[in-house]
Enzyme design. Structure first.
Site, PDB file in Angstrom:
ATOM      1  N   LYS A  62       0.839  -1.213   0.000  1.00  0.00           N
ATOM      2  CA  LYS A  62       0.000   0.000   0.000  1.00  0.00           C
ATOM      3  C   LYS A  62       0.866   1.252   0.000  1.00  0.00           C
ATOM      4  O   LYS A  62       0.763   2.130   0.863  1.00  0.00           O
ATOM      5  CB  LYS A  62      -0.972   0.005   1.171  1.00  0.00           C
ATOM      6  CG  LYS A  62      -1.953  -1.150   1.091  1.00  0.00           C
ATOM      7  CD  LYS A  62      -3.253  -0.888   1.777  1.00  0.00           C
ATOM      8  CE  LYS A  62      -4.183  -2.050   1.574  1.00  0.00           C
ATOM      9  NZ  LYS A  62      -3.679  -3.339   2.114  1.00  0.00           N
ATOM     10  N   GLY A 187      -8.211 -13.987   3.321  1.00  0.00           N
ATOM     11  CA  GLY A 187      -7.148 -14.164   4.295  1.00  0.00           C
ATOM     12  C   GLY A 187      -7.552 -15.076   5.427  1.00  0.00           C
ATOM     13  O   GLY A 187      -7.408 -16.303   5.354  1.00  0.00           O
TER      14      GLY A 187
HETATM   15  P1  BMP Z   1      -9.130 -10.985   5.461  1.00  0.00           P
HETATM   16  O1  BMP Z   1      -9.782 -11.938   4.439  1.00  0.00           O
HETATM   17  O2  BMP Z   1      -8.456 -11.697   6.580  1.00  0.00           O
HETATM   18  O3  BMP Z   1     -10.059  -9.905   5.913  1.00  0.00           O
HETATM   19  O4  BMP Z   1      -7.923 -10.276   4.695  1.00  0.00           O
HETATM   20  C1  BMP Z   1      -8.116  -9.322   3.705  1.00  0.00           C
HETATM   21  C2  BMP Z   1      -6.791  -8.872   3.151  1.00  0.00           C
HETATM   22  O5  BMP Z   1      -6.991  -7.844   2.195  1.00  0.00           O
HETATM   23  C3  BMP Z   1      -5.848  -8.277   4.196  1.00  0.00           C
HETATM   24  O6  BMP Z   1      -4.522  -8.554   3.776  1.00  0.00           O
HETATM   25  C4  BMP Z   1      -6.099  -6.783   4.099  1.00  0.00           C
HETATM   26  O7  BMP Z   1      -4.971  -6.036   4.490  1.00  0.00           O
HETATM   27  C5  BMP Z   1      -6.358  -6.629   2.606  1.00  0.00           C
HETATM   28  N1  BMP Z   1      -7.225  -5.489   2.234  1.00  0.00           N
HETATM   29  C6  BMP Z   1      -8.492  -5.348   2.766  1.00  0.00           C
HETATM   30  O8  BMP Z   1      -8.952  -6.172   3.560  1.00  0.00           O
HETATM   31  N2  BMP Z   1      -9.261  -4.291   2.365  1.00  0.00           N
HETATM   32  C7  BMP Z   1      -8.815  -3.354   1.493  1.00  0.00           C
HETATM   33  O9  BMP Z   1      -9.564  -2.447   1.165  1.00  0.00           O
HETATM   34  C8  BMP Z   1      -7.534  -3.505   0.950  1.00  0.00           C
HETATM   35  C9  BMP Z   1      -6.758  -4.583   1.319  1.00  0.00           C
HETATM   36  O10 BMP Z   1      -5.568  -4.745   0.801  1.00  0.00           O
END
Ligand code: BMP
Length: 210
Positions: A62, A187
């Site tokens: 990011k 994730g």
């Molecule tokens: P999870 O499925 O555990 O919520 O993970 C989502 C992933 O996507 C994390 O790595 C988070 O940093 C990233 N992410 C997000 O959730 N929302 C955004 O808007 C942008 C992201 O990169």
């Protein structure tokens, strides 16, 4: 990166665990996304190690700095083996241009968390339009499928849309792809599961039908 499907967000902080999950899930995911949790705990070399299990590692840094600093970050990620780097769009055109000269970039157009509605959502369509000049893709929120549809309209078929926010943040598997995304990023639902490989297999199967 293959046309459509599942990207795993490998936000674990234990290197062995990360490599085990990468191996178990490798048949079902099209790319592995690594970010600060894994890179800060295991070092940048983790990218190359993960390439034993995937063709595509996405460095989710990011990036949101001035062009010169952003460029340095992108160069480090590229030299470590990352296929592309996630860069924030709100920092402006000069940053996107600088980064895109170094490596393929994916631009954050709109984020998935509730707070994103205050500052980034009002400008996300402009960011997506700008991304068309410099990026391979954008990030758009699975938690707001109607925004994905809108952003798909803005970028047409020119860019990939990758979409986080599935399960742990509330979206159902397939919501984002039905709304126009190419990839769903998952994730915790996978890496916190007892059997990550089996979980990834099931998710990939659902996405295939979409
Ligand atoms: P999870 O499925 O555990 O919520 O993970 C989502 C992933 O996507 C994390 O790595 C988070 O940093 C990233 N992410 C997000 O959730 N929302 C955004 O808007 C942008 C992201 O990169």
């Amino acid at each position: 990166m293959k046309a459509k499907g599942l990207i795993i967000a490998l936000d674990v902080t234990d290197k062995e665990k990360a490599l085990n999950i990468a191996e178990e899930t490798s048949s079902y995911v099209q790319a592995i996304k690594v970010g600060y949790p894994l890179v800060l705990s295991s070092g940048l070399d983790i990218i190359e190690e993960l390439m034993s299990y995937t063709e595509t590692v996405i460095a989710d840094f990011k990036v949101a700095d001035i062009p010169n600093t952003s460029k340095i970050i992108c160069r480090l990620a590229r030299n470590a083996g990352a296929a592309c780097v996630i860069v924030h769009g709100f920092v402006g055109e000069d940053v996107l241009k600088a980064c895109s000269e170094i490596v393929d970039i994916i631009v954050v157009a709109e984020m998935s968390h509730p707070g994103a509605e205050a500052f980034i959502q009002p400008v996300s369509e402009e960011i997506a339009l700008l991304a068309c000049e410099y990026a391979r893709g954008i990030v758009a929120p699975a938690t707001r499928p109607e925004r994905i549809t809108k952003l798909r309209y803005v970028v047409g078929r020119k860019l990939l849309i990758i979409s986080p926010g599935v399960k742990a943040q509330g979206a159902e598997i397939g919501d984002a792809m039905r709304a126009g995304a190419d990839f769903e990023i998952v994730g915790r639902e996978i890496y916190e599961s007892e059997r990550p490989g089996e979980k990834a297999r099931k998710i990939a199967k659902i996405l295939k039908k979409v």
